[in-house]
Scaffold this motif. Structure first.
Motif, PDB file in Angstrom:
ATOM      1  N   ASN A   1      32.374  46.493  39.863  1.00 48.24           N
ATOM      2  CA  ASN A   1      32.145  46.612  41.259  1.00 48.24           C
ATOM      3  C   ASN A   1      30.783  47.303  41.270  1.00 48.24           C
ATOM      4  N   GLU A   2      29.879  46.582  42.284  1.00 52.89           N
ATOM      5  CA  GLU A   2      28.645  47.284  42.441  1.00 52.89           C
ATOM      6  C   GLU A   2      28.534  48.228  43.570  1.00 52.89           C
ATOM      7  N   PRO A   3      27.522  49.286  43.700  1.00 55.76           N
ATOM      8  CA  PRO A   3      27.440  49.878  44.624  1.00 55.76           C
ATOM      9  C   PRO A   3      27.464  49.094  45.884  1.00 55.76           C
ATOM     10  N   ASN A   4      27.142  47.841  46.138  1.00 56.29           N
ATOM     11  CA  ASN A   4      26.695  47.246  47.264  1.00 56.29           C
ATOM     12  C   ASN A   4      27.853  46.223  47.771  1.00 56.29           C
ATOM     13  N   ASP A   5      28.885  46.457  47.404  1.00 56.73           N
ATOM     14  CA  ASP A   5      29.997  45.541  47.774  1.00 56.73           C
ATOM     15  C   ASP A   5      30.312  44.248  46.775  1.00 56.73           C
ATOM     16  N   ASP A   6      29.102  43.965  45.935  1.00 61.82           N
ATOM     17  CA  ASP A   6      29.140  42.877  45.169  1.00 61.82           C
ATOM     18  C   ASP A   6      29.854  43.260  43.969  1.00 61.82           C
ATOM     19  N   TYR A   7      30.488  42.193  43.437  1.00 62.87           N
ATOM     20  CA  TYR A   7      31.384  42.460  42.234  1.00 62.87           C
ATOM     21  C   TYR A   7      31.258  41.222  41.010  1.00 62.87           C
ATOM     22  N   THR A   8      31.407  41.578  39.782  1.00 64.45           N
ATOM     23  CA  THR A   8      31.532  40.509  38.649  1.00 64.45           C
ATOM     24  C   THR A   8      33.041  40.798  38.304  1.00 64.45           C
ATOM     25  N   LEU A   9      33.797  39.283  38.348  1.00 65.25           N
ATOM     26  CA  LEU A   9      34.991  39.229  37.839  1.00 65.25           C
ATOM     27  C   LEU A   9      35.132  38.485  36.436  1.00 65.25           C
ATOM     28  N   ILE A  10      35.529  39.106  35.537  1.00 65.17           N
ATOM     29  CA  ILE A  10      35.623  38.204  34.099  1.00 65.17           C
ATOM     30  C   ILE A  10      37.110  38.089  34.043  1.00 65.17           C
ATOM     31  N   ARG A  11      37.584  36.808  33.789  1.00 73.96           N
ATOM     32  CA  ARG A  11      38.778  36.448  33.950  1.00 73.96           C
ATOM     33  C   ARG A  11      38.835  35.809  32.060  1.00 73.96           C
ATOM     34  N   TYR A  12      39.797  36.381  31.586  1.00 72.20           N
ATOM     35  CA  TYR A  12      40.155  35.813  29.974  1.00 72.20           C
ATOM     36  C   TYR A  12      41.437  34.565  30.062  1.00 72.20           C
ATOM     37  N   THR A  13      40.820  33.659  29.571  1.00 68.59           N
ATOM     38  CA  THR A  13      41.864  32.423  29.553  1.00 68.59           C
ATOM     39  C   THR A  13      42.190  31.816  28.218  1.00 68.59           C
ATOM     40  N   ASN A  14      42.983  31.049  27.925  1.00 64.71           N
ATOM     41  CA  ASN A  14      43.005  30.200  26.817  1.00 64.71           C
ATOM     42  C   ASN A  14      43.051  30.925  25.347  1.00 64.71           C
ATOM     43  N   ARG A  15      43.730  32.281  25.328  1.00 66.48           N
ATOM     44  CA  ARG A  15      43.362  33.168  24.463  1.00 66.48           C
ATOM     45  C   ARG A  15      43.809  32.806  23.055  1.00 66.48           C
ATOM     46  N   ILE A  16      43.063  33.139  22.041  1.00 63.82           N
ATOM     47  CA  ILE A  16      43.516  32.666  20.660  1.00 63.82           C
ATOM     48  C   ILE A  16      43.415  33.962  19.858  1.00 63.82           C
ATOM     49  N   ILE A  17      44.372  34.461  19.048  1.00 66.83           N
ATOM     50  CA  ILE A  17      44.358  35.672  18.620  1.00 66.83           C
ATOM     51  C   ILE A  17      44.611  35.881  17.185  1.00 66.83           C
ATOM     52  N   ASN A  18      43.856  36.680  16.389  1.00 69.06           N
ATOM     53  CA  ASN A  18      44.126  36.767  14.879  1.00 69.06           C
ATOM     54  C   ASN A  18      43.707  35.593  14.357  1.00 69.06           C
ATOM     55  N   GLU A  19      42.930  34.851  14.722  1.00 75.72           N
ATOM     56  CA  GLU A  19      42.619  33.541  13.969  1.00 75.72           C
ATOM     57  C   GLU A  19      41.161  33.829  13.072  1.00 75.72           C
ATOM     58  N   PRO A  20      41.033  33.509  12.053  1.00 76.13           N
ATOM     59  CA  PRO A  20      39.859  34.042  11.349  1.00 76.13           C
ATOM     60  C   PRO A  20      38.306  33.332  12.078  1.00 76.13           C
ATOM     61  N   ILE A  21      37.260  34.249  12.120  1.00 77.33           N
ATOM     62  CA  ILE A  21      36.242  33.942  12.902  1.00 77.33           C
ATOM     63  C   ILE A  21      35.212  34.041  11.920  1.00 77.33           C
ATOM     64  N   PRO A  22      34.374  32.882  11.538  1.00 74.72           N
ATOM     65  CA  PRO A  22      33.326  33.100  10.665  1.00 74.72           C
ATOM     66  C   PRO A  22      32.195  33.690  11.116  1.00 74.72           C
ATOM     67  N   SER A  23      31.703  34.513  10.090  1.00 76.14           N
ATOM     68  CA  SER A  23      30.596  35.461  10.338  1.00 76.14           C
ATOM     69  C   SER A  23      29.230  35.052  11.144  1.00 76.14           C
ATOM     70  N   SER A  24      29.230  33.583  11.101  1.00 73.59           N
ATOM     71  CA  SER A  24      28.169  33.042  11.565  1.00 73.59           C
ATOM     72  C   SER A  24      28.030  33.073  13.204  1.00 73.59           C
ATOM     73  N   VAL A  25      29.373  33.107  13.664  1.00 72.71           N
ATOM     74  CA  VAL A  25      29.582  33.532  15.168  1.00 72.71           C
ATOM     75  C   VAL A  25      28.792  34.348  15.682  1.00 72.71           C
ATOM     76  N   PHE A  26      28.631  35.591  15.042  1.00 70.25           N
ATOM     77  CA  PHE A  26      28.080  36.917  15.218  1.00 70.25           C
ATOM     78  C   PHE A  26      26.674  36.801  15.034  1.00 70.25           C
ATOM     79  N   SER A  27      25.988  35.880  14.953  1.00 76.58           N
ATOM     80  CA  SER A  27      24.248  35.689  14.850  1.00 76.58           C
ATOM     81  C   SER A  27      23.799  34.497  15.591  1.00 76.58           C
ATOM     82  N   LEU A  28      22.832  34.445  15.823  1.00 74.42           N
ATOM     83  CA  LEU A  28      22.288  33.192  16.656  1.00 74.42           C
ATOM     84  C   LEU A  28      21.582  32.215  15.397  1.00 74.42           C
TER      85      LEU A  28
END
Lengths: 154, 206
Positions: free
Chosen positions: A127-154
């Motif tokens: 919530n921002e000071p001016n009544d605006d807000y950003t809502l982040i929804r997490y869907t289609n969650r995958i947990i504890n699958e291996p993530i290649p290290s290349s994902v965490f670099s451009l």
């Protein structure tokens, strides 16, 4: 955006790996990637890449810290926010109010909803000071699958 | 002494007149070719337009979404970050602009003035200035707008780019507005550059 009477919806993917690696990638309405790894932020914006230290930007640092903390489960242990807890039959709500004035100018408070059945983060509302807000929804969650290290670099 | 000064003074005066009057000379010539332009270049946002935008101010860079809403010729504009946090929003009408919200990094009056004026120029329908349009021999459109605050502005197109002509030659192109497009009447790429403010806005329609 309250004043403009407009709701903007963005979609994308979010990866997180303990301890502090995350990739936040928008695919709609445009491609925009934020990667945070070892305290370094990399942003790819329409082919333009930039890189800077998380510590150099207080607001970015705190938003990043709180999102990472919500993933790791230690969101309450945070000296930078005043923390309040609520619950209903479906969710635990953690309401965080920034204590630092420079952050408070941009984010009035953050609300984090954790599903009671899984204890996993379901959505974050900034919530921002001016009544605006950003809502982040997490869907289609995958947990504890291996993530290649290349994902965490451009 | 007076014999020496006289040619020097005439020379200085000639140089001064040549450089200081050059932009006016251009417009004066065009008065002979005056006619109304039916589809002048400006941003027609309809009810709403969303642009991907990057804004550089005094060496700081911000990127995100730029939204413009048209509510009966009252324009509302907002710029928010990729992470969703709003940088500023403002409303613009014929009388000027009002900042509704602004983060500290943008909160500098000259910068906001320049930004609001640039937006107003891009958004306002220049057809209301009928009679102030000129087309020169190279088919460049030149028009002048007079704001309520008394500012008179002259613009021209050069290679498909709209540029502002300022009153003095040495600061010509200080403000540069580029509206270039794939469609004839609807710019999809916009660059607003104000060198004095180190302000650069790039917008691409989504």
């Amino acid at each position: 955006m309250e004043f403009l009477d407009v709701t903007l919806v963005s979609k994308g993917k979010f990866w997180f790996k303990k301890e502090n690696s995350l990739r936040w990638q928008y695919t709609d309405p445009y491609n925009y990637i934020i990667v945070i790894n070892d305290g370094v932020v990399q942003i790819s914006d329409d082919g333009k890449d930039q890189e800077f230290q998380v510590k150099g930007n207080r607001i970015f640092e705190q938003v990043n810290n709180i999102i990472v903390a919500s993933m790791k489960g230690d969101v309450i242990d945070n000296d930078d926010f005043d923390v309040q807890l609520y619950e209903n039959d479906q969710y635990y709500l953690v309401r965080l109010k920034p204590l630092k004035s420079e952050v408070l100018q941009v984010i009035h408070e953050m609300e984090m909803y954790f599903k009671k059945t899984t204890l996993q983060i379901s959505r974050i509302r900034m919530n921002e000071p001016n009544d605006d807000y950003t809502l982040i929804r997490y869907t289609n969650r995958i947990i504890n699958e291996p993530i290649p290290s290349s994902v965490f670099s451009l | 002494m007076s014999r020496f000064l006289h040619p020097f003074s005439v020379c200085s005066l000639t140089i001064f007149l040549f450089f200081s009057c050059q932009p006016y000379k251009l417009v004066k010539e065009e008065k002979q070719h005056r006619y109304t332009v039916s589809s002048p270049l400006h941003i027609d946002v309809g009810d709403k337009a969303v642009y991907r935008a990057s804004v550089g101010i005094l060496g700081n860079y911000f990127s995100g979404l730029f939204v413009i809403v048209n509510a009966d010729s009252l324009y509302k504009a907002g710029f928010l970050s990729g992470m969703g946090i709003k940088f500023f929003d403002m409303q613009i009408d014929e009388d000027g602009y009002e900042i509704i919200y602004c983060i500290e990094s943008f909160n500098r009056k000259p910068v906001l003035n320049a930004m609001a004026r640039g937006l107003r120029f891009m958004l306002e329908d220049p057809s209301k200035y009928d009679g102030n349009f000129y087309v020169d021999k190279d088919d460049d459109i030149i028009y002048r707008s007079a704001d309520n605050d008394g500012w008179k502005r002259q613009y021209y197109l050069e290679n498909g780019r709209t540029k502002q002509i300022t009153g003095r030659r040495f600061i010509r192109n200080m403000v540069l507005v580029e509206l270039y497009n794939n469609r004839a009447d609807q710019p999809e790429n916009i660059i607003f550059l104000h060198k004095g403010m180190r302000l650069r806005i790039e917008m691409k329609k989504l």
